[in-house]
Design a protein around this motif. Structure first.
Motif: not given
Length: 272
Positions: A31-32, A35, A49, A57, A115, A144, A198, A261
């Motif tokens: 996922y990170a 993105l 972040d 992330a 995230t 996210l 994910q 997302e």
């Protein structure tokens, strides 16, 4: 933010009960990385972040030669983020901060992302305003959030049947719907959303329940607040959530958790 201050303090305690680094170490960071690519990060861009946890992330952005600040309201998580970045020889600035009250000047960052973190802050309008404030005109926001109809949403709903959420606090899973993010960010720039998944891979359903009960702060706190009989019932319900999502078929657990997302490009042109 005064109406939500008690909720924020309770959340800080709940997240502090677990150890997100244990969860992150056993969750592939697809996922990170995805993105960061969707945000098209460039070397030397200044990235924030928000609600960074242990920095999954943040570290992904640092790998792309960005200047990264990881912020979170749990200091122990940030120490883990700093340590993990150091293992890879990456520079990472960390700041203790609440997503609802970021200690950064207007337009300080080229990119702001979160995230599965900012979604849990109780004052959603304030969070959105803060994210928009600290990113420069023409900058990007990447978010996210777990979808309410996915496995994580179902897990939270199971807990909610035993411990009601605080009154007057909107569901964090609203961030996992296109309608809600358009309410929060529409009119401030261009916005696009996509549903992703994910994977979670564990040795078994029973392992997943025990693992999250030990290391995921909100689950650990919820179970600790119940008596023995209701605690056992909640663990059974947690197991059923995983079984319903399991696609492994071999005694192990493989479950795809749906999330939304969101990428926002803030209106306006960069200064200079």
């Amino acid at each position: 933010m005064s109406d939500f201050s008690a909720v924020t303090q309770a959340q800080r305690r709940a997240w502090g009960l677990g150890d997100l680094s244990m969860l992150a170490a056993r969750t592939p960071p697809l996922y990170a990385e995805r993105l960061c690519e969707e945000l098209d990060l460039r070397a030397r861009e200044r990235v924030l972040d928000v609600a960074a946890g242990t920095g999954t992330a943040s570290i992904a952005a640092a790998r792309r030669f960005c200047e990264v600040v990881a912020s979170d309201f749990v200091p122990e998580s940030l120490e883990a983020a700093r340590r993990l970045a150091g293992v890879e020889g990456l520079e990472l600035d960390v700041r203790v901060a609440d997503a609802q009250d970021l200690p950064f000047a207007d337009g300080s960052f080229d990119v702001v992302m979160s995230t599965f973190g900012a979604m849990f802050a109780p004052d959603q309008e304030r969070v959105a305003a803060e994210l928009l404030r600290v990113v420069r005109p023409g900058g990007r926001i990447g978010l996210l959030a777990w979808r309410p109809d996915g496995v994580v949403g179902a897990y939270a709903a199971a807990i909610g049947r035993y411990l009601a959420p605080p009154p007057g606090v909107p569901s964090p899973f609203g961030w996992g719907t296109a309608r809600r993010v358009r309410e929060l960010f529409g009119g401030h720039g261009t916005l696009r959303t996509a549903t992703r998944t994910q994977p979670f891979r564990y040795p078994s359903v029973e392992f997943a329940v025990g693992f999250l009960a030990e290391w995921y702060g909100p689950a650990r706190g919820a179970l600790a607040a119940l008596g023995e009989e209701r605690r056992a019932a909640l663990r059974d319900d947690m197991a059923e959530v995983w079984r319903s999502a399991d696609r492994a078929g071999d005694g192990t657990l493989v479950a795809d958790a749906a999330y939304l997302e969101t990428v926002v490009v803030k209106e306006g042109r960069p200064n200079g």
